[in-house]
Scaffold this active site. Sequence first.
Site, mmCIF file in Angstrom:
data_model
loop_
_atom_site.group_PDB
_atom_site.id
_atom_site.type_symbol
_atom_site.label_atom_id
_atom_site.label_comp_id
_atom_site.label_asym_id
_atom_site.label_seq_id
_atom_site.Cartn_x
_atom_site.Cartn_y
_atom_site.Cartn_z
ATOM 1 N N LEU A 44 38.085 37.201 38.718
ATOM 2 C CA LEU A 44 37.806 37.082 40.222
ATOM 3 C C LEU A 44 37.225 38.610 40.537
ATOM 4 C CD1 LEU A 44 40.979 34.982 41.277
ATOM 5 C CD2 LEU A 44 38.543 34.298 41.327
ATOM 6 N N SER A 45 36.847 38.822 41.746
ATOM 7 C CA SER A 45 36.401 39.868 42.221
ATOM 8 C C SER A 45 37.406 41.137 41.974
ATOM 9 C CB SER A 45 35.833 39.862 43.459
ATOM 10 O OG SER A 45 36.863 39.712 44.517
ATOM 11 N N GLU A 46 38.714 40.502 42.407
ATOM 12 C CA GLU A 46 39.572 41.489 42.553
ATOM 13 C C GLU A 46 41.002 40.973 41.808
ATOM 14 O OE1 GLU A 46 39.496 44.664 42.963
ATOM 15 O OE2 GLU A 46 37.502 44.656 44.108
ATOM 16 N N THR A 47 41.842 41.429 40.997
ATOM 17 C CA THR A 47 43.293 40.949 40.569
ATOM 18 C C THR A 47 44.333 42.182 41.172
ATOM 19 O OG1 THR A 47 42.595 39.740 38.752
ATOM 20 C CG2 THR A 47 44.810 40.509 38.935
ATOM 21 N N CYS A 79 40.853 47.875 48.023
ATOM 22 C CA CYS A 79 40.274 46.523 48.181
ATOM 23 C C CYS A 79 41.024 46.104 49.298
ATOM 24 C CB CYS A 79 40.566 45.673 46.965
ATOM 25 S SG CYS A 79 40.113 44.069 46.906
#
Length: 288
Positions: A44-47, A79
């Site tokens: 995913l774009s961020e974890t 983020c």
Amino acid sequence: MQIPIFTVDAFTNRPFSGNPAAVCLLENDLDEDLHQKIATEMNLSETAFIRKLHPKDDFTKSSCFGLRWFTPANEVPLCGHATLAASAVLFHIQKNTNSVITFVTLSGELKARQVEDHIVLDLPLYKAHPQALQEVEELIKAAVGDKIVQDLRYSPDTKKLLVRLSDAYDRSVLEGLQVSAQRFLEAEKTGKVKGLILTLKGNSSGERKGHDFYSRYFAPWYGVLEDPVTGSAHAVLSSYWSEQLGKKEMLAFQCSRRGGELKISLRDDGRVDIAGQFAVVLKGNLTF
């Protein structure tokens, strides 16, 4: 080893829209290389990784935690959507009893609080300064082709380039841009751009309340071709559009395929409150 993990769609109240982030709850310190391996696995774009700052801390009762964010490629300093997702896990799954949660991050202390069905993030506000076109002309051409650019700004704190399209265009022009973000890597010659924001003035006048501005965001330098909804980009956009529109309270929409809405309120202390809704779509455990 088992680690509780959740997927939360941020800046939306509907599953499968907004911006998804994975959130891991760390009872104990994790080997450094495992953060990146997990983020790459989740893709995913961020974890986000929430960690206890002291052994006796409790995810339900403590009010301060460490927080780190990883893309599939590397760690990032800020983020927004994954912070909102992390807050949702603590407030709504762990039933954290505090009215405000503080996260210790690479961008300093960030605070999150609940206001009705929104989570409000207290984020840094970043200025963007005029940018000479010739330095980034090839990158802009790769992004918007022959579309008219009305303004160009650069945020040195975040390494984000802000490209404002002409007010003559409407939202459909921004949404209709066929962008090959992979080309940005070759077109960016300065070495100073790590994120590209395309933005457009909205239509917030009239009887039906609209959006003050629209945006799309690309970060192939971090392995994210197009991010669905980006809190950190709005820490730059909020400053810019507040100045342009003469407003401190704004409603923004990020025009990705998934789309997401952000409520913005500039604070008197030089920071910005960015609020959004969320939907928890997955609960489970990583096992390794």
